[in-house]
Design a protein around this motif. Structure first.
Motif, PDB file in Angstrom:
ATOM      1  N   VAL A  12      27.990  74.684  57.858  1.00  0.00           N
ATOM      2  CA  VAL A  12      26.865  73.959  58.452  1.00  0.00           C
ATOM      3  C   VAL A  12      26.968  72.506  58.006  1.00  0.00           C
ATOM      4  N   THR A  13      26.929  71.584  58.968  1.00  0.00           N
ATOM      5  CA  THR A  13      27.093  70.166  58.635  1.00  0.00           C
ATOM      6  C   THR A  13      25.823  69.345  58.804  1.00  0.00           C
ATOM      7  N   GLY A  14      24.762  69.934  59.376  1.00  0.00           N
ATOM      8  CA  GLY A  14      23.526  69.185  59.537  1.00  0.00           C
ATOM      9  C   GLY A  14      22.640  69.747  60.623  1.00  0.00           C
ATOM     10  N   LEU A  15      21.692  68.912  61.061  1.00  0.00           N
ATOM     11  CA  LEU A  15      20.742  69.270  62.117  1.00  0.00           C
ATOM     12  C   LEU A  15      20.873  68.302  63.271  1.00  0.00           C
ATOM     13  N   HIS A  16      20.850  68.831  64.480  1.00  0.00           N
ATOM     14  CA  HIS A  16      20.796  67.997  65.675  1.00  0.00           C
ATOM     15  C   HIS A  16      19.340  67.989  66.139  1.00  0.00           C
ATOM     16  N   GLU A  34      10.975  63.273  54.808  1.00  0.00           N
ATOM     17  CA  GLU A  34      10.873  64.323  53.807  1.00  0.00           C
ATOM     18  C   GLU A  34      10.901  65.663  54.529  1.00  0.00           C
ATOM     19  N   LEU A  35      11.727  66.583  54.023  1.00  0.00           N
ATOM     20  CA  LEU A  35      11.794  67.928  54.588  1.00  0.00           C
ATOM     21  C   LEU A  35      11.336  68.940  53.555  1.00  0.00           C
ATOM     22  N   GLU A  36      10.524  69.888  53.993  1.00  0.00           N
ATOM     23  CA  GLU A  36      10.108  70.995  53.146  1.00  0.00           C
ATOM     24  C   GLU A  36      10.918  72.217  53.551  1.00  0.00           C
ATOM     25  N   LEU A  37      11.727  72.705  52.612  1.00  0.00           N
ATOM     26  CA  LEU A  37      12.599  73.854  52.825  1.00  0.00           C
ATOM     27  C   LEU A  37      12.155  74.941  51.862  1.00  0.00           C
ATOM     28  N   LEU A  40      11.232  73.940  48.298  1.00  0.00           N
ATOM     29  CA  LEU A  40      11.952  72.714  47.968  1.00  0.00           C
ATOM     30  C   LEU A  40      11.561  71.579  48.900  1.00  0.00           C
ATOM     31  N   ARG A  41      11.366  70.371  48.344  1.00  0.00           N
ATOM     32  CA  ARG A  41      11.121  69.175  49.146  1.00  0.00           C
ATOM     33  C   ARG A  41      12.251  68.197  48.877  1.00  0.00           C
ATOM     34  N   ILE A  42      12.882  67.727  49.963  1.00  0.00           N
ATOM     35  CA  ILE A  42      13.971  66.766  49.815  1.00  0.00           C
ATOM     36  C   ILE A  42      13.731  65.578  50.738  1.00  0.00           C
ATOM     37  N   GLU A  43      14.283  64.451  50.367  1.00  0.00           N
ATOM     38  CA  GLU A  43      14.236  63.265  51.217  1.00  0.00           C
ATOM     39  C   GLU A  43      15.618  63.082  51.831  1.00  0.00           C
ATOM     40  N   CYS A  44      15.641  62.963  53.153  1.00  0.00           N
ATOM     41  CA  CYS A  44      16.902  62.797  53.877  1.00  0.00           C
ATOM     42  C   CYS A  44      16.917  61.440  54.571  1.00  0.00           C
ATOM     43  N   GLY A  45      18.000  60.718  54.392  1.00  0.00           N
ATOM     44  CA  GLY A  45      18.151  59.435  55.059  1.00  0.00           C
ATOM     45  C   GLY A  45      18.449  59.604  56.539  1.00  0.00           C
ATOM     46  N   LEU A  46      18.009  58.637  57.330  1.00  0.00           N
ATOM     47  CA  LEU A  46      18.298  58.613  58.765  1.00  0.00           C
ATOM     48  C   LEU A  46      19.246  57.444  59.021  1.00  0.00           C
ATOM     49  N   PRO A  47      20.448  57.737  59.509  1.00  0.00           N
ATOM     50  CA  PRO A  47      21.405  56.654  59.752  1.00  0.00           C
ATOM     51  C   PRO A  47      20.982  55.799  60.938  1.00  0.00           C
ATOM     52  N   PRO A  48      21.443  54.555  61.028  1.00  0.00           N
ATOM     53  CA  PRO A  48      21.086  53.680  62.154  1.00  0.00           C
ATOM     54  C   PRO A  48      21.426  54.291  63.514  1.00  0.00           C
ATOM     55  N   ASP A  59      22.661  65.997  55.208  1.00  0.00           N
ATOM     56  CA  ASP A  59      22.323  65.901  53.794  1.00  0.00           C
ATOM     57  C   ASP A  59      22.919  67.134  53.118  1.00  0.00           C
ATOM     58  N   PRO A  60      23.624  66.970  52.015  1.00  0.00           N
ATOM     59  CA  PRO A  60      24.264  68.126  51.368  1.00  0.00           C
ATOM     60  C   PRO A  60      23.277  69.209  50.937  1.00  0.00           C
ATOM     61  N   ARG A  61      22.071  68.819  50.490  1.00  0.00           N
ATOM     62  CA  ARG A  61      21.076  69.824  50.067  1.00  0.00           C
ATOM     63  C   ARG A  61      20.553  70.602  51.258  1.00  0.00           C
ATOM     64  N   LEU A  62      20.321  69.908  52.374  1.00  0.00           N
ATOM     65  CA  LEU A  62      19.890  70.556  53.611  1.00  0.00           C
ATOM     66  C   LEU A  62      20.961  71.533  54.086  1.00  0.00           C
ATOM     67  N   CYS A  63      22.216  71.094  54.076  1.00  0.00           N
ATOM     68  CA  CYS A  63      23.318  71.952  54.525  1.00  0.00           C
ATOM     69  C   CYS A  63      23.449  73.195  53.645  1.00  0.00           C
ATOM     70  N   ALA A  64      23.303  73.024  52.333  1.00  0.00           N
ATOM     71  CA  ALA A  64      23.381  74.173  51.416  1.00  0.00           C
ATOM     72  C   ALA A  64      22.252  75.160  51.698  1.00  0.00           C
ATOM     73  N   TRP A  65      21.045  74.658  51.954  1.00  0.00           N
ATOM     74  CA  TRP A  65      19.903  75.530  52.267  1.00  0.00           C
ATOM     75  C   TRP A  65      20.154  76.278  53.575  1.00  0.00           C
ATOM     76  N   LEU A  66      20.602  75.552  54.601  1.00  0.00           N
ATOM     77  CA  LEU A  66      20.883  76.188  55.888  1.00  0.00           C
ATOM     78  C   LEU A  66      21.990  77.229  55.751  1.00  0.00           C
ATOM     79  N   GLN A  67      23.022  76.906  55.001  1.00  0.00           N
ATOM     80  CA  GLN A  67      24.134  77.842  54.799  1.00  0.00           C
ATOM     81  C   GLN A  67      23.649  79.104  54.091  1.00  0.00           C
ATOM     82  N   SER A  68      22.764  78.958  53.123  1.00  0.00           N
ATOM     83  CA  SER A  68      22.252  80.129  52.391  1.00  0.00           C
ATOM     84  C   SER A  68      21.407  81.020  53.294  1.00  0.00           C
TER      85      SER A  68
END
Length: 114
Positions: A12-16, A34-37, A40-48, A59-68
């Motif tokens: 899993v590489t991210g969210l579309h 901010e995402l609540e998983l 867990l609460r994480i802050e994810c950057g949004l690229p331009p 985000d690596p933490r988001l991807c790890a959560w989705l993969q789990s």
């Protein structure tokens, strides 16, 4: 809003988020959300490029959560997820379910049930 996982092979590489969701829910002046998983609460950057045709969150933490949560299933088909606004630039992420041909919000999967 409904978003989908993005994968490369079995990883899993991210969210579309989708262009219409990006325009509707994400002001151009913000650089992170901010995402609540589960608990867990994480802050994810949004690229331009988020508002320029690539509305994706990586985000690596988001991807790890989705993969789990995905377990050992193949990542060939994107998995729909509910991304529910829960405050200013804040969202809860949970798994969507199909009922009657329409995607509806599903209960959040408790942590540890992957």
């Amino acid at each position: 809003m409904v978003v989908k996982t993005q994968c490369k092979g079995r990883e899993v590489t991210g969210l579309h988020v989708g262009a219409s969701n990006a325009r509707r829910y994400f002001p151009k002046n913000i650089s992170a959300i901010e995402l609540e998983l589960d608990h867990l609460r994480i802050e994810c950057g949004l690229p331009p490029d988020f508002w320029k045709g690539q509305p994706e969150i990586h985000d690596p933490r988001l991807c790890a959560w989705l993969q789990s949560k995905q377990s050992q299933k193949s990542c060939r088909t994107p998995i729909p997820l509910d991304m529910i606004p829960s405050g200013t630039n804040s969202f809860k992420l949970g798994f969507a379910s199909l009922r009657g041909g329409k995607i509806r919000q599903a209960a959040m999967i408790p942590s540890g049930s992957a």
